[in-house]
Design a protein around this motif. Sequence first.
Motif, PDB file in Angstrom:
ATOM      1  N   ALA A 128      36.546 -68.612  59.765  1.00  0.00           N
ATOM      2  CA  ALA A 128      36.987 -69.653  60.689  1.00  0.00           C
ATOM      3  C   ALA A 128      36.188 -69.600  61.985  1.00  0.00           C
ATOM      4  O   ALA A 128      35.828 -70.638  62.552  1.00  0.00           O
ATOM      5  CB  ALA A 128      38.478 -69.491  60.976  1.00  0.00           C
ATOM      6  N   ALA A 129      35.900 -68.378  62.468  1.00  0.00           N
ATOM      7  CA  ALA A 129      35.120 -68.227  63.700  1.00  0.00           C
ATOM      8  C   ALA A 129      33.699 -68.732  63.515  1.00  0.00           C
ATOM      9  O   ALA A 129      33.097 -69.271  64.460  1.00  0.00           O
ATOM     10  CB  ALA A 129      35.107 -66.760  64.125  1.00  0.00           C
ATOM     11  N   LEU A 130      33.161 -68.579  62.320  1.00  0.00           N
ATOM     12  CA  LEU A 130      31.809 -69.066  62.042  1.00  0.00           C
ATOM     13  C   LEU A 130      31.767 -70.589  62.140  1.00  0.00           C
ATOM     14  O   LEU A 130      30.856 -71.166  62.751  1.00  0.00           O
ATOM     15  CB  LEU A 130      31.372 -68.600  60.656  1.00  0.00           C
ATOM     16  N   PHE A 134      30.291 -72.636  65.661  1.00  0.00           N
ATOM     17  CA  PHE A 134      29.183 -73.592  65.624  1.00  0.00           C
ATOM     18  C   PHE A 134      29.574 -74.889  66.332  1.00  0.00           C
ATOM     19  O   PHE A 134      28.779 -75.456  67.100  1.00  0.00           O
ATOM     20  CB  PHE A 134      28.776 -73.875  64.183  1.00  0.00           C
ATOM     21  N   ILE A 135      30.796 -75.355  66.077  1.00  0.00           N
ATOM     22  CA  ILE A 135      31.255 -76.586  66.731  1.00  0.00           C
ATOM     23  C   ILE A 135      31.347 -76.382  68.239  1.00  0.00           C
ATOM     24  O   ILE A 135      30.942 -77.249  69.036  1.00  0.00           O
ATOM     25  CB  ILE A 135      32.615 -77.017  66.156  1.00  0.00           C
ATOM     26  N   TRP A 136      31.880 -75.230  68.652  1.00  0.00           N
ATOM     27  CA  TRP A 136      31.996 -74.921  70.082  1.00  0.00           C
ATOM     28  C   TRP A 136      30.618 -74.897  70.742  1.00  0.00           C
ATOM     29  O   TRP A 136      30.427 -75.431  71.837  1.00  0.00           O
ATOM     30  CB  TRP A 136      32.703 -73.579  70.249  1.00  0.00           C
ATOM     31  N   ALA A 200      30.490 -58.039  79.503  1.00  0.00           N
ATOM     32  CA  ALA A 200      29.518 -58.677  80.390  1.00  0.00           C
ATOM     33  C   ALA A 200      28.537 -59.543  79.604  1.00  0.00           C
ATOM     34  O   ALA A 200      28.193 -60.656  80.021  1.00  0.00           O
ATOM     35  CB  ALA A 200      28.768 -57.605  81.182  1.00  0.00           C
ATOM     36  N   VAL A 201      28.085 -59.048  78.457  1.00  0.00           N
ATOM     37  CA  VAL A 201      27.141 -59.813  77.636  1.00  0.00           C
ATOM     38  C   VAL A 201      27.797 -61.086  77.115  1.00  0.00           C
ATOM     39  O   VAL A 201      27.191 -62.169  77.134  1.00  0.00           O
ATOM     40  CB  VAL A 201      26.625 -58.943  76.472  1.00  0.00           C
ATOM     41  N   ILE A 202      29.043 -60.975  76.657  1.00  0.00           N
ATOM     42  CA  ILE A 202      29.748 -62.163  76.157  1.00  0.00           C
ATOM     43  C   ILE A 202      29.940 -63.175  77.279  1.00  0.00           C
ATOM     44  O   ILE A 202      29.825 -64.390  77.073  1.00  0.00           O
ATOM     45  CB  ILE A 202      31.106 -61.757  75.547  1.00  0.00           C
ATOM     46  N   ASN A 203      30.203 -62.666  78.479  1.00  0.00           N
ATOM     47  CA  ASN A 203      30.458 -63.556  79.612  1.00  0.00           C
ATOM     48  C   ASN A 203      29.211 -64.332  80.038  1.00  0.00           C
ATOM     49  O   ASN A 203      29.317 -65.372  80.690  1.00  0.00           O
ATOM     50  CB  ASN A 203      30.983 -62.737  80.792  1.00  0.00           C
ATOM     51  N   ILE A 204      28.026 -63.852  79.679  1.00  0.00           N
ATOM     52  CA  ILE A 204      26.791 -64.560  80.019  1.00  0.00           C
ATOM     53  C   ILE A 204      26.778 -65.951  79.397  1.00  0.00           C
ATOM     54  O   ILE A 204      26.461 -66.948  80.044  1.00  0.00           O
ATOM     55  CB  ILE A 204      25.567 -63.756  79.552  1.00  0.00           C
ATOM     56  N   ASP A 205      27.134 -66.020  78.123  1.00  0.00           N
ATOM     57  CA  ASP A 205      27.149 -67.301  77.401  1.00  0.00           C
ATOM     58  C   ASP A 205      28.121 -67.172  76.235  1.00  0.00           C
ATOM     59  O   ASP A 205      27.706 -66.903  75.103  1.00  0.00           O
ATOM     60  CB  ASP A 205      25.749 -67.647  76.907  1.00  0.00           C
ATOM     61  N   PRO A 206      29.426 -67.315  76.481  1.00  0.00           N
ATOM     62  CA  PRO A 206      30.429 -67.074  75.432  1.00  0.00           C
ATOM     63  C   PRO A 206      30.192 -67.822  74.127  1.00  0.00           C
ATOM     64  O   PRO A 206      30.233 -67.201  73.056  1.00  0.00           O
ATOM     65  CB  PRO A 206      31.746 -67.490  76.108  1.00  0.00           C
ATOM     66  N   PRO A 207      29.929 -69.145  74.126  1.00  0.00           N
ATOM     67  CA  PRO A 207      29.735 -69.825  72.834  1.00  0.00           C
ATOM     68  C   PRO A 207      28.563 -69.270  72.032  1.00  0.00           C
ATOM     69  O   PRO A 207      28.676 -69.023  70.829  1.00  0.00           O
ATOM     70  CB  PRO A 207      29.486 -71.280  73.243  1.00  0.00           C
ATOM     71  N   PHE A 211      29.145 -66.862  68.715  1.00  0.00           N
ATOM     72  CA  PHE A 211      28.653 -67.430  67.456  1.00  0.00           C
ATOM     73  C   PHE A 211      27.600 -66.515  66.840  1.00  0.00           C
ATOM     74  O   PHE A 211      27.599 -66.287  65.626  1.00  0.00           O
ATOM     75  CB  PHE A 211      28.072 -68.822  67.697  1.00  0.00           C
ATOM     76  N   GLY A 212      26.703 -65.982  67.669  1.00  0.00           N
ATOM     77  CA  GLY A 212      25.695 -65.055  67.157  1.00  0.00           C
ATOM     78  C   GLY A 212      26.305 -63.807  66.550  1.00  0.00           C
ATOM     79  O   GLY A 212      25.856 -63.320  65.504  1.00  0.00           O
TER      80      GLY A 212
END
Length: 252
Positions: A128-130, A134-136, A200-207, A211-212
């Motif tokens: 579901a997260a995958l 992608f949509i997010w 901190a890394v996630i906060n840089i660019d959460p979507p 997704f990565g």
Amino acid sequence: MLPNMVTLAALFCGFYAIVMAMNKRFDLATTAIFAAMILDGLDGRVARLTRTQSAFGEQMDSLSDMVSFGAAPALVAYEWALQGLGRWGWIAAFVYCACAALRLARFNVNTSVVDKRWFQGLPSPSAAALVAGFIWLMTDEGRGYDAYVSTSVEAWLMFAITLYAGITMVTNLPFYSFKDLQARRSVPFVSVVLVVLLIAVINIDPPLVLFGMFVLYALSGFIVYVRRRARGQPTSVISISTDEPEEQGLHK
């Protein structure tokens, strides 16, 4: 009541995601699916901490997962892009939904025979997260993907991701479950630092980062499978033989 309330909250998130997709609010729909993932990870822990595990709770959790990680991602993906592909779009959405149901049913049946360190097939929350990730990513404002990615390309990418996520759920590929990580009262200081760095890394660019991460996890089952085959190790995550109950034994 407490763990069941958490499960109902996850179910509400799945229902909310469907309603928001119908209203073309895909940002809220994808956020709701990720919220359902967090709640799904909490209900079992709450039940164990309060010693309120029950067969009713297990069945309730599976039904909630089917809505939040089976029906909701399929319908959100269909409303966002797959609808434009005609019959191919709803076929992809249905395959994902059906595979999620099969995945959850197999999980319930094989709970006692699968090695707890591994999942048999891609877990439905990760699938579901995958799809939602992608949509997010594609609908996140300010990225400008519309300038060089056409609607048709988005739809076919969604088609491929939806089919991949659905089919991978019903494979026998081993995906690490993280269940053998024991929580301790004291942890090394470096572990705290790593957690802070991850946040901190996630906060840089959460979507993009999330997704990565889920793309890498969705591919990890194939990597583990190939490594086991190359080393001559068993590729199945079934730890106990189910063919002959009187001769059960562990695979090493």
